[in-house]
Design an enzyme around this catalytic site. Structure first.
Site, PDB file in Angstrom:
ATOM      1  N   GLN A   1      12.862 -15.197  -1.244  1.00 54.50           N
ATOM      2  CA  GLN A   1      13.203 -14.726   0.104  1.00 54.50           C
ATOM      3  C   GLN A   1      13.139 -13.213   0.236  1.00 54.50           C
ATOM      4  OE1 GLN A   1      17.358 -14.753   1.812  1.00 54.50           O
ATOM      5  NE2 GLN A   1      16.513 -16.436   3.020  1.00 54.50           N
TER       6      GLN A   1
ATOM      7  N   GLU B   1      -9.159  13.009  18.461  1.00 57.31           N
ATOM      8  CA  GLU B   1      -8.668  13.325  17.117  1.00 57.31           C
ATOM      9  C   GLU B   1      -7.551  12.371  16.712  1.00 57.31           C
ATOM     10  OE1 GLU B   1      -6.751  16.980  14.478  1.00 57.31           O
ATOM     11  OE2 GLU B   1      -7.042  17.234  16.633  1.00 57.31           O
TER      12      GLU B   1
ATOM     13  N   ARG C   1       0.812 -13.975  -8.054  1.00 57.87           N
ATOM     14  CA  ARG C   1       1.647 -13.572  -9.181  1.00 57.87           C
ATOM     15  C   ARG C   1       2.831 -14.525  -9.333  1.00 57.87           C
ATOM     16  NH1 ARG C   1       2.306 -11.099 -14.094  1.00 57.87           N
ATOM     17  NH2 ARG C   1       4.261  -9.908 -14.200  1.00 57.87           N
TER      18      ARG C   1
END
Length: 371
Positions: free
Chosen positions: A269, A232, A258
């Site tokens: 930065q 799981e 962009r």
């Protein structure tokens, strides 16, 4: 990511990618598409971890992780797979031969399985559940409510955990049952969430099950559940690793393309360093998840409570953080459905809750150190 894969495994990953590029729509509204799920069943992918004697591929945890990671990356609408493979593992370990033939066979043919444990008063504390199954002349009669049951509305079989005795400790007297989803006396009602209708309330009212509906040993559901924790947690970790990878790649692609102030925003930065941090976290998460999968393959009958919890904790927290920051990196476009980051955020934000919350995973990890 850094992985050591066989040629067969690389071919498998490539095949999943090719399939998803052809079949998975760029935008989707449903978490589970029966047609795509059926095509994967025809390819034999749903049964990747099911033993060969029941028609599956009989492959190990590493290959299952690869499948879940890649389908998570490509956002394949097969939301029913995770609960199905978790339930299938329980039937494989504890079911009767007749249950295995029927339920595993249905799973391989593209049917969905679900597992029901949580109740309004029993979430992380599974031992507090009160939904009753009482012995009856025809077998068992179930009464009570379950909640947060993923995929019950699209399932053919539900693996129910109910209380059959109040004697002993709270983890005693719990029993697993195989329940047909269309059985009389069961009402399934969807719960509206930010991810759509993926979870459900289950209402059992004098629901009669045959005597042979018990999966495993009466009263032994708790140790049976514990035996399935590896699978799981690793299923959830692998799926979120892939989803987090997708959020990372989409964010990097956007900040490369962009432009503002005459250059790509990713060259500033402030954003470049954030991408570097996310890349490092992604690499660490990938190494952890795949290493735990390898350990499970080496010792398939062993429990790895610390390692599996670490994998689930790390992968889900990374994916959520990555999708959230991905939205920030993309600005208003991260909020737009056209770009998909908002969908990734909706998919990841709940991952630190289901299958054992991050707080529960940390508690388990701490206990393995004797704390």
């Amino acid at each position: 990511m850094t992985r050591t894969l066989s040629q067969e495994q690389r071919d498998f990953v490539d095949a999943i990618g090719d399939f998803c590029r052809r079949e998975v729509p760029a935008t989707r509204t449903a978490s589970h598409d029966p047609e795509i799920y059926a095509k994967m069943a025809d390819l034999g992918w749903l049964g990747i971890s099911v033993p060969g004697e029941y028609g599956g591929a009989g492959r190990g945890m590493t290959d299952l992780v690869l499948f879940l990671e890649e389908t998570g990356y490509w956002q394949a609408p097969i939301g029913g797979f995770a609960t199905s493979v978790i339930a299938a593992a329980a039937y494989e370990r504890f079911g009767s031969e007749a249950q295995k033939r029927q339920v595993l066979g249905d799973f391989l043919r593209g049917k969905v399985l679900s597992i029901s444990m949580s109740e309004p008063g029993a979430g992380s504390d599974v031992g507090a559940l009160t939904c009753r199954a009482d012995k009856h002349a025809e077998g068992w009669v179930v009464n009570g409510q379950k909640t947060w049951c993923s995929n019950a509305h699209i399932a053919d079989h539900i693996l129910l955990v109910a209380r059959t005795s109040t004697e002993g400790g709270k983890h005693e007297g719990l029993t697993m049952f195989s329940v047909p989803a269309d059985v009389d006396g069961l009402a399934i009602r969807g719960i509206e969430t930010m991810g759509g209708k993926e979870v459900n309330d289950l209402y059992f009212t004098d629901c009669v099950l045959p005597a042979d509906a018990v999966v495993g040993v009466e009263g032994d559901a708790w140790p049976q559940l514990m035996a399935g924790l590896n699978i799981e947690r690793m299923i959830l970790a692998a799926n979120m690793l892939g989803t987090g990878r997708r959020a990372f790649d989409d964010a990097v692609r956007y900040v490369r393309e962009r432009e503002q102030f005459g250059r790509p925003v990713g060259t500033f930065q402030a954003l470049r360093h954030r991408i570097a941090d996310h890349a490092t976290e992604l690499e660490c998460t990938s190494l952890l998840v795949h290493d735990v999968a390898r350990r499970i393959d080496e010792r398939p009958d062993a429990l790895f409570p610390r390692e599996a919890s670490m994998a689930k904790l790390k992968a889900t927290e990374f994916a959520k953080a990555m999708a959230l920051d991905g939205m920030q990196l993309m600005g208003g476009y991260g909020y737009a459905t056209e770009y998909g980051m908002e969908r990734l955020l909706r998919a990841t934000v709940v991952s630190t809750v289901y299958g054992g919350t991050s707080e529960i995973q940390r508690d388990i990890i701490g206990k393995t150190y004797g704390l």
